[in-house]
Design a protein around this motif. Structure first.
Motif, mmCIF file in Angstrom:
data_model
loop_
_atom_site.group_PDB
_atom_site.id
_atom_site.type_symbol
_atom_site.label_atom_id
_atom_site.label_comp_id
_atom_site.label_asym_id
_atom_site.label_seq_id
_atom_site.Cartn_x
_atom_site.Cartn_y
_atom_site.Cartn_z
ATOM 1 N N THR A 165 0.835 -1.197 0.000
ATOM 2 C CA THR A 165 0.000 0.000 0.000
ATOM 3 C C THR A 165 0.870 1.247 0.000
ATOM 4 N N LEU A 166 1.916 1.229 0.807
ATOM 5 C CA LEU A 166 2.837 2.367 0.858
ATOM 6 C C LEU A 166 3.523 2.563 -0.492
ATOM 7 N N LEU A 167 3.976 1.473 -1.090
ATOM 8 C CA LEU A 167 4.623 1.565 -2.393
ATOM 9 C C LEU A 167 3.669 2.122 -3.443
ATOM 10 N N ALA A 168 2.431 1.658 -3.433
ATOM 11 C CA ALA A 168 1.437 2.142 -4.402
ATOM 12 C C ALA A 168 1.192 3.642 -4.217
ATOM 13 N N ALA A 169 1.132 4.093 -2.959
ATOM 14 C CA ALA A 169 0.909 5.514 -2.692
ATOM 15 C C ALA A 169 2.089 6.351 -3.180
ATOM 16 N N VAL A 170 3.306 5.877 -2.952
ATOM 17 C CA VAL A 170 4.498 6.607 -3.400
ATOM 18 C C VAL A 170 4.553 6.649 -4.926
ATOM 19 N N GLU A 171 4.255 5.515 -5.570
ATOM 20 C CA GLU A 171 4.254 5.487 -7.029
ATOM 21 C C GLU A 171 3.217 6.454 -7.604
ATOM 22 N N LYS A 172 2.085 6.528 -6.946
ATOM 23 C CA LYS A 172 1.027 7.441 -7.388
ATOM 24 C C LYS A 172 1.493 8.894 -7.279
ATOM 25 N N LEU A 173 2.165 9.237 -6.175
ATOM 26 C CA LEU A 173 2.681 10.591 -5.997
ATOM 27 C C LEU A 173 3.757 10.917 -7.036
ATOM 28 N N VAL A 174 4.637 9.962 -7.294
ATOM 29 C CA VAL A 174 5.710 10.189 -8.261
ATOM 30 C C VAL A 174 5.129 10.379 -9.656
ATOM 31 N N SER A 175 4.175 9.537 -10.040
ATOM 32 C CA SER A 175 3.600 9.680 -11.379
ATOM 33 C C SER A 175 2.825 10.989 -11.506
ATOM 34 N N ALA B 20 3.585 13.751 -9.920
ATOM 35 C CA ALA B 20 4.605 14.803 -10.001
ATOM 36 C C ALA B 20 5.222 14.849 -11.394
ATOM 37 N N GLU B 21 5.438 13.682 -11.988
ATOM 38 C CA GLU B 21 6.021 13.645 -13.335
ATOM 39 C C GLU B 21 5.046 14.157 -14.387
ATOM 40 N N ALA B 22 3.755 13.944 -14.165
ATOM 41 C CA ALA B 22 2.752 14.377 -15.132
ATOM 42 C C ALA B 22 2.476 15.872 -15.051
ATOM 43 N N THR B 23 2.810 16.475 -13.946
ATOM 44 C CA THR B 23 2.583 17.905 -13.763
ATOM 45 C C THR B 23 3.699 18.679 -14.454
ATOM 46 N N PRO B 24 3.352 19.620 -15.339
ATOM 47 C CA PRO B 24 4.401 20.390 -16.006
ATOM 48 C C PRO B 24 5.148 21.257 -14.995
ATOM 49 N N ALA B 25 6.426 21.445 -15.280
ATOM 50 C CA ALA B 25 7.238 22.287 -14.398
ATOM 51 C C ALA B 25 6.707 23.710 -14.453
#
Length: 113
Positions: free
Chosen positions: A71-81, A83-88
């Motif tokens: 569950t923790l890994l899934a939450a971190v992956e969701k946050l990372v994806s 962040a990557e999808a958000t334009p700088a």
């Protein structure tokens, strides 16, 4: 007393009348009926719970869910994806340099020349 079903029931017919669950799944029963229902168990498992019991169960389930490494890994992956999808963010344009202020000294030099 307010009770919540653990079986998914949405309505109950009893001698006291017909009762419908509200949007949270809770029933408002007369005290005597709620006492009877709350004591009812099937296979040793309760079929109804009070507000306090429900809150405790939901908190315990959430704590167990959070302890799970997957569950923790899934939450971190969701946050990372996300962040990557958000334009700088664009950098704001540089502010122009402030104009030099005329001072008495510089004004005096230009008039004496």
């Amino acid at each position: 007393m307010r009770l919540y079903t653990l079986t998914g029931a949405t309505a109950l017919d009893a001698e006291e009348g017909h009762f419908e669950a509200d949007e949270q799944g809770g029933f408002d029963f007369p005290d005597e009926l709620s006492d009877q229902l709350h004591a009812f168990h099937v296979g040793g498992k309760p079929q109804w719970e009070t507000d306090v019991e429900r809150q405790q169960r939901l908190l315990a389930e959430e704590l167990e869910r959070r302890k799970d490494p997957a569950t923790l890994l899934a939450a971190v992956e969701k946050l990372v994806s996300a962040a990557e999808a958000t334009p700088a963010p664009e950098e704001p344009p540089a502010a122009p340099a402030p104009a030099k202020k005329a001072t008495r000294r510089s004004a005096a030099k230009t008039t004496s020349d």
